[in-house]
Design an enzyme around this catalytic site. Structure first.
Site, PDB file in Angstrom:
ATOM      1  N   ASP A   1      17.021   0.489 -19.211  1.00 16.87           N
ATOM      2  CA  ASP A   1      17.442   0.253 -20.669  1.00 16.87           C
ATOM      3  C   ASP A   1      18.901   0.226 -21.039  1.00 16.87           C
ATOM      4  O   ASP A   1      19.509  -0.695 -21.649  1.00 16.87           O
ATOM      5  CB  ASP A   1      16.610   0.977 -21.587  1.00 16.87           C
TER       6      ASP A   1
ATOM      7  N   GLU B   1      -6.776 -22.501 -12.570  1.00 15.34           N
ATOM      8  CA  GLU B   1      -5.745 -21.497 -13.237  1.00 15.34           C
ATOM      9  C   GLU B   1      -6.406 -20.639 -14.316  1.00 15.34           C
ATOM     10  O   GLU B   1      -7.496 -21.015 -14.899  1.00 15.34           O
ATOM     11  CB  GLU B   1      -4.518 -22.186 -13.747  1.00 15.34           C
TER      12      GLU B   1
ATOM     13  N   LYS C   1      -7.101 -19.410 -18.159  1.00 14.04           N
ATOM     14  CA  LYS C   1      -7.167 -20.021 -19.350  1.00 14.04           C
ATOM     15  C   LYS C   1      -6.861 -18.883 -20.439  1.00 14.04           C
ATOM     16  O   LYS C   1      -7.543 -17.799 -20.383  1.00 14.04           O
ATOM     17  CB  LYS C   1      -8.480 -20.947 -19.842  1.00 14.04           C
TER      18      LYS C   1
ATOM     19  N   ASP D   1      -5.754 -16.766 -23.521  1.00 14.65           N
ATOM     20  CA  ASP D   1      -6.525 -16.608 -24.964  1.00 14.65           C
ATOM     21  C   ASP D   1      -5.212 -16.019 -25.751  1.00 14.65           C
ATOM     22  O   ASP D   1      -5.064 -15.144 -26.201  1.00 14.65           O
ATOM     23  CB  ASP D   1      -7.641 -15.697 -25.102  1.00 14.65           C
TER      24      ASP D   1
ATOM     25  N   ARG E   1       0.110 -26.058 -32.212  1.00 19.04           N
ATOM     26  CA  ARG E   1      -0.771 -26.991 -32.118  1.00 19.04           C
ATOM     27  C   ARG E   1      -1.164 -27.767 -33.235  1.00 19.04           C
ATOM     28  O   ARG E   1      -1.247 -28.901 -33.430  1.00 19.04           O
ATOM     29  CB  ARG E   1      -1.751 -26.427 -31.289  1.00 19.04           C
TER      30      ARG E   1
ATOM     31  N   TYR F   1       1.721 -23.555 -19.306  1.00 20.06           N
ATOM     32  CA  TYR F   1       0.771 -23.905 -18.201  1.00 20.06           C
ATOM     33  C   TYR F   1       0.931 -25.373 -18.004  1.00 20.06           C
ATOM     34  O   TYR F   1      -0.097 -26.090 -17.339  1.00 20.06           O
ATOM     35  CB  TYR F   1      -0.519 -23.629 -18.708  1.00 20.06           C
TER      36      TYR F   1
ATOM     37  N   LYS G   1      -8.123 -28.423 -13.343  1.00 20.28           N
ATOM     38  CA  LYS G   1      -7.544 -29.838 -13.169  1.00 20.28           C
ATOM     39  C   LYS G   1      -7.240 -30.542 -12.469  1.00 20.28           C
ATOM     40  O   LYS G   1      -7.265 -29.858 -11.119  1.00 20.28           O
ATOM     41  CB  LYS G   1      -6.052 -29.295 -13.912  1.00 20.28           C
TER      42      LYS G   1
ATOM     43  N   LYS H   1     -15.721 -21.575 -19.280  1.00 19.57           N
ATOM     44  CA  LYS H   1     -15.494 -20.198 -20.177  1.00 19.57           C
ATOM     45  C   LYS H   1     -16.322 -19.200 -19.438  1.00 19.57           C
ATOM     46  O   LYS H   1     -17.462 -19.178 -19.190  1.00 19.57           O
ATOM     47  CB  LYS H   1     -15.908 -20.493 -21.566  1.00 19.57           C
TER      48      LYS H   1
ATOM     49  N   CYS I   1     -12.566  -2.280 -58.013  1.00 15.95           N
ATOM     50  CA  CYS I   1     -12.678  -1.190 -56.504  1.00 15.95           C
ATOM     51  C   CYS I   1     -14.121  -0.559 -56.917  1.00 15.95           C
ATOM     52  O   CYS I   1     -14.572  -0.098 -57.699  1.00 15.95           O
ATOM     53  CB  CYS I   1     -11.616  -0.178 -56.845  1.00 15.95           C
TER      54      CYS I   1
ATOM     55  N   CYS J   1     -13.773   3.231 -57.592  1.00 18.57           N
ATOM     56  CA  CYS J   1     -13.142   3.910 -58.986  1.00 18.57           C
ATOM     57  C   CYS J   1     -13.541   2.695 -59.995  1.00 18.57           C
ATOM     58  O   CYS J   1     -13.119   3.171 -61.258  1.00 18.57           O
ATOM     59  CB  CYS J   1     -11.792   4.333 -58.790  1.00 18.57           C
TER      60      CYS J   1
ATOM     61  N   CYS K   1      -6.849  -1.731 -54.371  1.00 13.09           N
ATOM     62  CA  CYS K   1      -6.995  -1.067 -55.506  1.00 13.09           C
ATOM     63  C   CYS K   1      -5.699  -0.488 -56.027  1.00 13.09           C
ATOM     64  O   CYS K   1      -5.014   0.143 -55.389  1.00 13.09           O
ATOM     65  CB  CYS K   1      -8.169  -0.010 -55.334  1.00 13.09           C
TER      66      CYS K   1
ATOM     67  N   CYS L   1      -7.468   6.990 -57.440  1.00 13.63           N
ATOM     68  CA  CYS L   1      -8.901   6.469 -56.795  1.00 13.63           C
ATOM     69  C   CYS L   1      -9.110   7.356 -55.812  1.00 13.63           C
ATOM     70  O   CYS L   1      -8.554   7.875 -54.971  1.00 13.63           O
ATOM     71  CB  CYS L   1      -8.796   5.033 -56.396  1.00 13.63           C
TER      72      CYS L   1
HETATM   73  S1  IVH Z   1      -4.256 -27.532 -20.394  1.00 16.25           S
HETATM   74  C1  IVH Z   1      -4.897 -31.754 -22.135  1.00 16.25           C
HETATM   75  N1  IVH Z   1      -4.127 -24.974 -19.372  1.00 16.25           N
HETATM   76  O1  IVH Z   1      -6.552 -23.911 -24.225  1.00 16.25           O
HETATM   77  C2  IVH Z   1      -5.101 -30.353 -21.546  1.00 16.25           C
HETATM   78  N2  IVH Z   1      -4.899 -25.193 -21.641  1.00 16.25           N
HETATM   79  O2  IVH Z   1      -8.792 -26.460 -25.456  1.00 16.25           O
HETATM   80  C3  IVH Z   1      -4.308 -29.505 -22.266  1.00 16.25           C
HETATM   81  N3  IVH Z   1      -5.110 -23.215 -22.922  1.00 16.25           N
HETATM   82  O3  IVH Z   1      -5.307 -24.764 -27.038  1.00 16.25           O
HETATM   83  C4  IVH Z   1      -4.656 -27.925 -21.918  1.00 16.25           C
HETATM   84  N4  IVH Z   1      -4.750 -21.845 -21.088  1.00 16.25           N
HETATM   85  O4  IVH Z   1      -3.615 -24.202 -25.480  1.00 16.25           O
HETATM   86  C5  IVH Z   1      -4.535 -25.716 -20.553  1.00 16.25           C
HETATM   87  N5  IVH Z   1      -4.064 -22.691 -18.498  1.00 16.25           N
HETATM   88  C6  IVH Z   1      -4.424 -23.594 -19.374  1.00 16.25           C
HETATM   89  C7  IVH Z   1      -4.581 -22.905 -20.652  1.00 16.25           C
HETATM   90  C8  IVH Z   1      -5.105 -23.915 -21.678  1.00 16.25           C
HETATM   91  C9  IVH Z   1      -4.870 -21.716 -22.194  1.00 16.25           C
HETATM   92  C10 IVH Z   1      -5.300 -23.555 -24.169  1.00 16.25           C
HETATM   93  C11 IVH Z   1      -4.551 -24.640 -24.640  1.00 16.25           C
HETATM   94  C12 IVH Z   1      -5.466 -25.451 -25.636  1.00 16.25           C
HETATM   95  C13 IVH Z   1      -7.005 -24.832 -25.216  1.00 16.25           C
HETATM   96  C14 IVH Z   1      -7.668 -26.039 -24.792  1.00 16.25           C
END
Ligand code: IVH
Length: 673
Positions: free
Chosen positions: A35, A116, A118, A120, A139, A225, A288, A312, A406, A409, A424, A429
């Protein structure tokens, strides 16, 4: 002074070097400098730009945080619609998807898939034009989103410059690593702010803040992604991901190519198994079709692409009945609704309370008392209500309304303009007083462990204590009259409180709960103030000047400290504490000492045979430095009993050596080698 030519050359070198370090640190998670060395380069760059302002172009690392806050965020159209993904939850649905893909393509076409994680977080679009970071948006409704370019510029994993001149529109996710969320939540709680429920909420809230300087303080990351212009970069999605990574962009780097159903299932299962060790939250896998040409043939429905699907993972969820919503009042006066549910097993524990966070969420879900609800627990996080089942309603359910008074109190509550929370405003209180005393006595503040919640309730409800200064007037006779309190324990309590007068000023400043001031800031403030009596002598103008001079104190913190010090009630409290001799002067930070540990930095964790503070003092006395967390450059993690996994993970990540207490004693020269 350097000639303009020399300055420009050095500037170029510094910028390149800092970019390379940012990439190693934020994208590869594998820094190669300490650092201090990084800070020195950055300081040199700033100095150089101060002397030669013409060098400070938009893409200099010093320009990550530009202008001040805006009044709101602009809405901008997306380059191409940002679609969402259709979800599947089991293998049957996945087979359905594979069949539809097969049907949509010419007979006998070979299909390769890319699997890949997903992520969150919060979805974003990032634009590069002529190789420079040129725009970014949330978005929104998929057609247009909120423009957050300045905020994205503060995210260091996102390069300001890339070696690709063509237009590039990226899609990705803003995330917060779990370990970073733990840290900011701890700080938030210490500062009297509500913790974030999960990394996604924290990321989504942070990326939309209107002041980029505040965004810069949040540990946000971007993970890319996909690219809208993918087909002009490569023939397949996975090759595009690899190209993006080559250009220094932060990708997840966890995609797998699969051809058969079995390979797909294995790749999905692999992500499910590994997601606990990913630093970010992953709620599924995305499958995909890899070839852009095939994606194009498959096209999209009104809502989703036909070439991709989200698989999911089941979060740990359970259905239960919402019996009531009670409102708690915290030490800052904030009212928090808490759901009381029929006890139910969830992720190995029995849950009977769940978080609702704030009224906006209640309204959004339209949760009513009596509803059948779905609760969910993700990671270490408090269970929360994530869904309701209106189809199971009998009609007797009651909508919840935040009380106007509240619940403790009865004072009319207020809502500050810039906040979601309702508060509050009555400082007397009992809920606020109790919360303040508990906070004051916490380990990281005045450390009075004899003061438990039950005793604090008795003290406040019995009228013995109305603020923390009153604690110091308590007498053994008064306490021993309380229920379940013998003479001996009463003496212990009084002794514990008396001993706390010896804590240094920083602990006191942490304990009194100044908004936006956590432990670290309190220590800096204490060093600037010296002692409580000295701070109380400051005029308002002096206070402002001293506090504004503290490194890292922005306008919000300065304002908060000054208004605390000059608020009549808080000032009277500080004066009462000073009168009772509470807190010792703050020792000045020692000039780094020379010793056997000079140049080594330590983080100490877990249960040790002596107090952690004493271990810290011993390390410092031997010339070593101490941090609360393992960072890049931390040399040793001293691990006691019951050490947490996250510290060990961090140590692994940063190449920090993990040693036990005995090894430390050897380094200190207290035990033979
Ligand atoms: S592809 C047209 N790849 O998931 C396809 N989406 O409902 C576009 N997300 O809000 C999405 N990881 O932001 C893709 N590896 C990934 C992802 C991803 C997260 C999110 C994306 C979107 C939601 C899709």
């Amino acid at each position: 002074m350097a000639t303009p030519k020399e300055a420009s050359k050095r500037h170029g070198e510094l910028v390149r070097e800092i970019r390379a370090h940012d990439y190693r640190y934020y994208v590869l998670d594998d820094p190669t400098v300490t650092d201090a060395a990084y800070d020195a380069l950055y300081a040199e760059l700033r100095e150089l730009e101060r002397a030669h302002p013409e060098l400070a172009t938009e893409d200099s690392p010093t320009r990550r945080v530009g202008g001040g806050p805006r009044t709101d965020l602009k809405t901008v159209p997306h380059v191409e619609r940002m679609m969402s993904l259709d979800n599947t939850y089991d293998e049957g649905e996945l087979d359905e998807f594979l069949r539809r893909v097969g049907d949509g393509l010419p007979d006998g076409a070979a299909v390769s898939y890319c699997v890949e994680p997903k992520l969150d977080g919060a979805s974003i679009e990032v634009l590069y034009r002529n190789g420079r970071l040129a725009g970014g948006a949330t978005r929104g409704d998929g057609v247009s989103g909120e423009e957050v370019t300045e905020n994205l510029r503060t995210i260091r994993s996102l390069p300001l410059v890339i070696p690709h001149e063509g237009p590039l529109t990226l899609r990705g996710e803003v995330v917060i690593y779990r370990r970073d969320l733990e840290r900011i939540n701890l700080e938030r709680v210490q500062m009297g702010e509500p913790p974030f429920a999960n990394p996604r909420n924290a990321a989504a809230g942070s990326v939309r803040m209107i002041d980029p300087r505040e965004v810069a303080k949040r540990p946000l990351r971007v993970i890319v992604y996909g690219a809208v212009e993918g087909p002009s970069i490569a023939k397949t999605h996975s090759e595009t991901l690899e190209k993006l990574a080559e250009w220094g962009l932060p990708t997840h780097g966890k995609h797998r190519n699969c051809r058969t159903r079995e390979e797909l299932r294995a790749a999905i299962a692999e992500i499910d198994r590994s997601r606990d060790v990913y630093p970010y939250e992953t709620d599924g896998a995305v499958v995909k079709v890899d070839s852009y040409q095939q994606q194009h043939i498959l096209g999209e429905t009104a809502k989703f692409p036909r070439w991709a699907i989200a698989y999911k993972f089941s979060a740990e969820q359970a259905k239960t009945r919402l019996r009531n919503i009670v409102v708690q009042v915290g030490r800052t006066g904030a009212l928090t609704p808490v759901a009381i549910v029929d006890p139910v097993q969830l992720a190995g524990t029995t849950v009977s309370r769940a978080s609702l966070h704030n009224t906006d969420i209640i309204a959004e879900l339209d949760v009513r008392i009596g509803d059948l609800v779905t609760i969910q627990k993700a990671g270490e996080i408090i269970p929360q209500i994530v869904g309701v089942h209106p189809e199971a309603r009998s009609g007797d359910e009651v909508p919840f309304q935040m009380p106007r008074e509240c619940p403790v109190c009865g004072t009319r509550v207020e809502r500050r303009e810039d906040e979601v929370a309702v508060r509050c405003p009555n400082r007397r209180c009992p809920a606020i007083v109790k919360g303040s005393i508990i906070h004051f006595s916490r380990r990281y503040a005045m450390d009075i462990d004899q003061l438990g919640e039950v005793l604090v309730d008795q003290l406040v409800d019995g009228g013995l204590v109305k603020d923390v200064a009153d604690l110091y007037d308590l007498r053994v006779e008064q306490l021993s009259e309380l229920e379940r309190m013998g003479e001996k324990s009463a003496e212990n309590v009084v002794a514990g409180i008396r001993a706390s007068r010896e804590r240094t000023l920083d602990r006191l400043l942490t304990g009194v709960g100044i908004e936006h001031v956590g432990q670290v800031a309190a220590r800096q403030l204490a060093e600037a103030g010296g002692s409580l009596p000295r701070m109380l002598e400051w005029s308002e103008a002096e206070a402002r000047e001293h506090v504004a001079g503290i490194a890292g104190f922005g306008p919000k913190m300065v304002e908060s400290v000054v208004s605390f010090l000059f608020d009549p009630v808080q000032r009277a409290l500080l004066e009462e504490l000073a009168k009772r001799g509470v807190s010792r002067p703050q020792p000045m930070p020692e000039a780094a000492r020379e010793g056997p540990l000079t140049g080594f930095s330590f983080c100490v964790t877990g249960v040790l045979s002596r107090k952690r503070e004493d271990v810290h003092a011993a390390i410092r006395a031997a010339g070593g430095s101490v941090n609360d967390s393992v960072k890049k450059g931390t040399t040793y993690l001293v691990a006691g009993e019951k050490v947490g996994k996250s510290k060990l993970d961090q140590a692994k990540k940063h190449g920090t050596k993990v040693i036990d207490e005995r090894a430390l004693e050897r380094l200190l020269g207290n035990e033979p080698l």
